[in-house]
Write an enzyme that holds these catalytic residues in place. Structure first.
Site, PDB file in Angstrom:
ATOM      1  N   ARG A  57      12.465  -2.844  10.980  1.00 53.08           N
ATOM      2  CA  ARG A  57      11.515  -2.126  11.830  1.00 53.08           C
ATOM      3  C   ARG A  57      11.251  -2.934  13.083  1.00 53.08           C
ATOM      4  O   ARG A  57      11.168  -4.162  13.020  1.00 53.08           O
ATOM      5  CB  ARG A  57      10.211  -1.911  11.038  1.00 53.08           C
ATOM      6  CG  ARG A  57       9.729  -0.492  11.076  1.00 53.08           C
ATOM      7  CD  ARG A  57       8.603  -0.291  10.117  1.00 53.08           C
ATOM      8  NE  ARG A  57       7.343  -0.845  10.630  1.00 53.08           N
ATOM      9  CZ  ARG A  57       6.182  -0.675  10.012  1.00 53.08           C
ATOM     10  NH1 ARG A  57       6.120  -0.001   8.882  1.00 53.08           N
ATOM     11  NH2 ARG A  57       5.086  -1.189  10.511  1.00 53.08           N
TER      12      ARG A  57
ATOM     13  N   ARG B  37      11.807  -6.734   5.004  1.00 53.57           N
ATOM     14  CA  ARG B  37      11.725  -5.277   4.850  1.00 53.57           C
ATOM     15  C   ARG B  37      12.836  -4.603   5.649  1.00 53.57           C
ATOM     16  O   ARG B  37      13.148  -4.990   6.755  1.00 53.57           O
ATOM     17  CB  ARG B  37      10.371  -4.777   5.351  1.00 53.57           C
ATOM     18  CG  ARG B  37      10.272  -3.267   5.324  1.00 53.57           C
ATOM     19  CD  ARG B  37       8.866  -2.774   5.397  1.00 53.57           C
ATOM     20  NE  ARG B  37       8.209  -3.096   6.649  1.00 53.57           N
ATOM     21  CZ  ARG B  37       6.921  -2.845   6.877  1.00 53.57           C
ATOM     22  NH1 ARG B  37       6.173  -2.318   5.924  1.00 53.57           N
ATOM     23  NH2 ARG B  37       6.374  -3.143   8.021  1.00 53.57           N
TER      24      ARG B  37
ATOM     25  N   ARG C 282      -8.836   1.024   9.652  1.00 53.21           N
ATOM     26  CA  ARG C 282      -8.533  -0.380   9.945  1.00 53.21           C
ATOM     27  C   ARG C 282      -9.584  -1.010  10.847  1.00 53.21           C
ATOM     28  O   ARG C 282      -9.458  -2.187  11.187  1.00 53.21           O
ATOM     29  CB  ARG C 282      -7.152  -0.497  10.584  1.00 53.21           C
ATOM     30  CG  ARG C 282      -6.049  -0.499   9.541  1.00 53.21           C
ATOM     31  CD  ARG C 282      -4.693  -0.726  10.153  1.00 53.21           C
ATOM     32  NE  ARG C 282      -3.730  -0.990   9.103  1.00 53.21           N
ATOM     33  CZ  ARG C 282      -2.448  -0.663   9.143  1.00 53.21           C
ATOM     34  NH1 ARG C 282      -1.956  -0.069  10.197  1.00 53.21           N
ATOM     35  NH2 ARG C 282      -1.648  -0.948   8.144  1.00 53.21           N
TER      36      ARG C 282
ATOM     37  N   ARG D  69      -0.164  -8.686  13.901  1.00 54.35           N
ATOM     38  CA  ARG D  69      -0.677  -7.709  12.932  1.00 54.35           C
ATOM     39  C   ARG D  69      -1.536  -8.411  11.877  1.00 54.35           C
ATOM     40  O   ARG D  69      -2.555  -7.877  11.441  1.00 54.35           O
ATOM     41  CB  ARG D  69       0.495  -6.966  12.281  1.00 54.35           C
ATOM     42  CG  ARG D  69       1.077  -5.929  13.244  1.00 54.35           C
ATOM     43  CD  ARG D  69       2.552  -5.708  13.036  1.00 54.35           C
ATOM     44  NE  ARG D  69       2.873  -5.079  11.795  1.00 54.35           N
ATOM     45  CZ  ARG D  69       4.079  -5.167  11.211  1.00 54.35           C
ATOM     46  NH1 ARG D  69       5.037  -5.854  11.777  1.00 54.35           N
ATOM     47  NH2 ARG D  69       4.294  -4.560  10.093  1.00 54.35           N
TER      48      ARG D  69
ATOM     49  N   LYS E 161       0.839  -1.215   0.000  1.00 53.37           N
ATOM     50  CA  LYS E 161       0.000   0.000   0.000  1.00 53.37           C
ATOM     51  C   LYS E 161       0.869   1.259   0.000  1.00 53.37           C
ATOM     52  O   LYS E 161       0.607   2.204  -0.739  1.00 53.37           O
ATOM     53  CB  LYS E 161      -0.899   0.048   1.245  1.00 53.37           C
ATOM     54  CG  LYS E 161      -1.837  -1.126   1.400  1.00 53.37           C
ATOM     55  CD  LYS E 161      -2.744  -0.956   2.607  1.00 53.37           C
ATOM     56  CE  LYS E 161      -2.038  -0.900   3.956  1.00 53.37           C
ATOM     57  NZ  LYS E 161      -1.348  -2.132   4.342  1.00 53.37           N
TER      58      LYS E 161
HETATM   59  P1  AMP Z   1       1.902   0.266   9.379  1.00 47.40           P
HETATM   60  O1  AMP Z   1       2.944   1.334   9.313  1.00 47.40           O
HETATM   61  O2  AMP Z   1       0.730   0.538   8.501  1.00 47.40           O
HETATM   62  O3  AMP Z   1       2.500  -1.104   9.158  1.00 47.40           O
HETATM   63  O4  AMP Z   1       1.322   0.277  10.879  1.00 47.40           O
HETATM   64  C1  AMP Z   1       2.181   0.035  11.972  1.00 47.40           C
HETATM   65  C2  AMP Z   1       1.375  -0.050  13.248  1.00 47.40           C
HETATM   66  O5  AMP Z   1       0.740   1.194  13.512  1.00 47.40           O
HETATM   67  C3  AMP Z   1       0.229  -1.056  13.265  1.00 47.40           C
HETATM   68  O6  AMP Z   1       0.676  -2.376  13.526  1.00 47.40           O
HETATM   69  C4  AMP Z   1      -0.637  -0.506  14.394  1.00 47.40           C
HETATM   70  O7  AMP Z   1      -0.061  -0.776  15.651  1.00 47.40           O
HETATM   71  C5  AMP Z   1      -0.521   0.990  14.139  1.00 47.40           C
HETATM   72  N1  AMP Z   1      -1.565   1.492  13.217  1.00 47.40           N
HETATM   73  C6  AMP Z   1      -1.378   1.948  11.956  1.00 47.40           C
HETATM   74  N2  AMP Z   1      -2.538   2.359  11.419  1.00 47.40           N
HETATM   75  C7  AMP Z   1      -3.490   2.160  12.381  1.00 47.40           C
HETATM   76  C8  AMP Z   1      -4.889   2.375  12.432  1.00 47.40           C
HETATM   77  N3  AMP Z   1      -5.584   2.900  11.403  1.00 47.40           N
HETATM   78  N4  AMP Z   1      -5.549   2.033  13.576  1.00 47.40           N
HETATM   79  C9  AMP Z   1      -4.876   1.532  14.627  1.00 47.40           C
HETATM   80  N5  AMP Z   1      -3.561   1.298  14.635  1.00 47.40           N
HETATM   81  C10 AMP Z   1      -2.860   1.605  13.535  1.00 47.40           C
END
Ligand code: AMP
Length: 216
Positions: free
Chosen positions: A154, A121, A87, A165, A14
């Site tokens: 990360r 990654r 989400r 996740r 994404k």
């Molecule tokens: P990402 O960078 O999209 O992989 O997100 C990393 C982490 O951020 C996720 O595993 C969640 O802990 C948190 N996170 C990201 N987007 C959301 C969201 N819309 N709602 C809740 N937690 C989020």
């Protein structure tokens, strides 16, 4: 310009597609995960409160997410690419009250491929550019191509957090995909295709024919 919601398991690409839409068509890329990590780096009150959720791979409670994205959604109501939001169903309903969203794109990817991509990654320590070692060639030095800084894994790309996740995606985000499908707003893409192929498919499907000035 329309607002676009990008949905898909973590590792489905994404962020890469959002960035291409930003660079080539002038969309504004709203990456909620990045906003959250920025809060942690700056050690803000929200940052301190969300650390545990992020480290475990759990979704951060909606109230923190709304506090962070409310100013963005109040100031910009078109041309947004929402990456990592919504989400949960509550977030989807919130979004619908704030801005018009007619298109959601679902990046379909198998759990096992997502796990493999996340474990491969690497992220630049300095500029936070993402790299997937599965897509680089053998001469790749694990240095950032943009700023030459060291790449790192990360902190939530470890086995336990990746599994949580993926579980969160199936339990909390899958209903969001149905939410958009019920509104006839859902477009599906095969996330195993190469990034440039997916980008071209999106450009065609979304009829993006008049690129804005390219952004770096
Ligand atoms: P990402 O960078 O999209 O992989 O997100 C990393 C982490 O951020 C996720 O595993 C969640 O802990 C948190 N996170 C990201 N987007 C959301 C969201 N819309 N709602 C809740 N937690 C989020």
């Amino acid at each position: 310009m329309p607002n676009l919601v990008l949905l898909g398991i973590q590792g489905s690409g994404k962020g890469t597609q959002a960035d291409l839409l930003r660079k080539n068509y002038g969309f504004t890329h709203l990456n909620v995960g990045s906003l959250l990590r920025e809060q942690m780096r700056n050690k803000t009150e929200i940052g301190n409160n969300i650390e545990g959720y992020m480290a475990r791979g759990d979704l951060v409670p909606d109230r923190y997410i709304f506090t962070l994205i409310d100013p963005v959604l109040s100031s910009k109501t078109s041309g947004l690419v929402l990456d990592g939001f919504p989400r949960t169903i509550k977030q989807a309903e919130y979004l619908y009250q704030k801005i018009t969203v007619k298109i959601a794109i679902y990046f379909e990817l198998d759990d096992e491929i997502a796990k493999e991509r996340l474990s491969n990654r690497r992220v630049c320590q300095k500029c936070h550019e993402n790299y997937n070692l599965l897509l680089t060639n053998s001469s790749f030095q694990e240095k950032c191509k943009k700023c030459n800084s060291v790449l790192e894994t990360r902190s939530d790309d470890n086995k336990e957090a990746i599994n949580r996740r993926i579980e969160a995606f199936h339990q909390q985000t899958k209903p969001v995909i149905k939410f958009f499908s019920d509104k006839q707003s859902l477009i599906k893409v095969n996330a195993t295709d190469k990034p440039d192929i997916i980008h071209h498919k999106l450009v065609k499907t979304l009829n993006l024919t008049t690129p804005a000035i390219k952004k770096v």
